[in-house]
Design a protein around this motif. Structure first.
Motif, short mmCIF file in Angstrom:
data_model
loop_
_atom_site.label_atom_id
_atom_site.label_comp_id
_atom_site.label_asym_id
_atom_site.label_seq_id
_atom_site.Cartn_x
_atom_site.Cartn_y
_atom_site.Cartn_z
N GLY A 184 -2.08 -11.76 6.03
CA GLY A 184 -3.41 -11.24 6.30
C GLY A 184 -3.63 -9.82 5.82
N ALA A 185 -2.56 -9.15 5.40
CA ALA A 185 -2.68 -7.76 4.93
C ALA A 185 -3.10 -7.74 3.46
N ASP A 186 -3.56 -6.57 3.01
CA ASP A 186 -3.86 -6.33 1.61
C ASP A 186 -2.72 -5.51 1.00
N GLN A 187 -2.46 -5.73 -0.28
CA GLN A 187 -1.43 -4.94 -0.97
C GLN A 187 -1.94 -4.59 -2.36
N SER A 188 -1.97 -3.30 -2.64
CA SER A 188 -2.42 -2.82 -3.95
C SER A 188 -1.25 -2.39 -4.81
N PHE A 189 -1.43 -2.55 -6.12
CA PHE A 189 -0.45 -2.12 -7.12
C PHE A 189 -1.18 -1.27 -8.15
N ASP A 190 -0.59 -0.14 -8.51
CA ASP A 190 -1.13 0.73 -9.55
C ASP A 190 -0.26 0.59 -10.79
N ILE A 191 -0.90 0.41 -11.94
CA ILE A 191 -0.20 0.34 -13.21
C ILE A 191 -0.58 1.58 -14.01
N THR A 192 0.42 2.40 -14.31
CA THR A 192 0.21 3.67 -15.01
C THR A 192 0.93 3.62 -16.35
N VAL A 193 0.24 4.03 -17.40
CA VAL A 193 0.82 4.05 -18.75
C VAL A 193 1.37 5.43 -19.03
N ASN A 194 2.65 5.49 -19.41
CA ASN A 194 3.24 6.76 -19.85
C ASN A 194 2.98 6.98 -21.33
N GLY B 263 -4.46 1.84 -17.99
CA GLY B 263 -4.04 1.86 -16.60
C GLY B 263 -5.07 1.21 -15.70
N CYS B 264 -4.60 0.63 -14.59
CA CYS B 264 -5.50 -0.03 -13.66
C CYS B 264 -4.79 -0.25 -12.33
N SER B 265 -5.54 -0.82 -11.40
CA SER B 265 -4.99 -1.21 -10.11
C SER B 265 -5.35 -2.67 -9.86
N TYR B 266 -4.51 -3.34 -9.09
CA TYR B 266 -4.79 -4.71 -8.69
C TYR B 266 -4.46 -4.84 -7.21
N THR B 267 -5.36 -5.49 -6.44
CA THR B 267 -5.14 -5.66 -5.01
C THR B 267 -5.12 -7.14 -4.66
N PHE B 268 -4.09 -7.53 -3.94
CA PHE B 268 -4.03 -8.85 -3.32
C PHE B 268 -4.67 -8.70 -1.95
#
Length: 85
Positions: free
Chosen positions: A36-46, A66-71
């Motif tokens: 039931g929780a949400d989890q975000s991921f950040d993708i950063t380009v070096n 770069g972007c973010s994705y949330t489940f």
């Protein structure tokens, strides 16, 4: 008998994997998430760009720099794969 004996919260695993390139996924690896929780991921380009973001085997929109994705409302295990170059 305590309430915890009656209902045990389910946890799921979201596995975030960098397939290659000079990017960072935060958090990365196997991430445990309560049901039931949400989890975000950040993708950063070096350096370079993001070639693709794949979630559970399907391509998702992601800015090449770069972007973010949330489940949302997690109720199953998931995968998140990123390829940069």
């Amino acid at each position: 008998r305590g309430l915890g004996d009656v209902y045990k919260r389910q946890t799921y695993t979201i596995t975030a994997t960098l397939l290659g390139g000079d990017c960072v996924i935060t958090p990365t690896g196997a991430v445990s998430v309560n049901e039931g929780a949400d989890q975000s991921f950040d993708i950063t380009v070096n350096s370079g760009v993001i070639q693709f973001l794949e979630v559970d085997g399907s391509l998702e929109a992601c800015n090449q720099f770069g972007c973010s994705y949330t489940f949302n409302n997690v109720a199953a295990d998931h995968t998140l794969d990123v390829l940069c170059n």
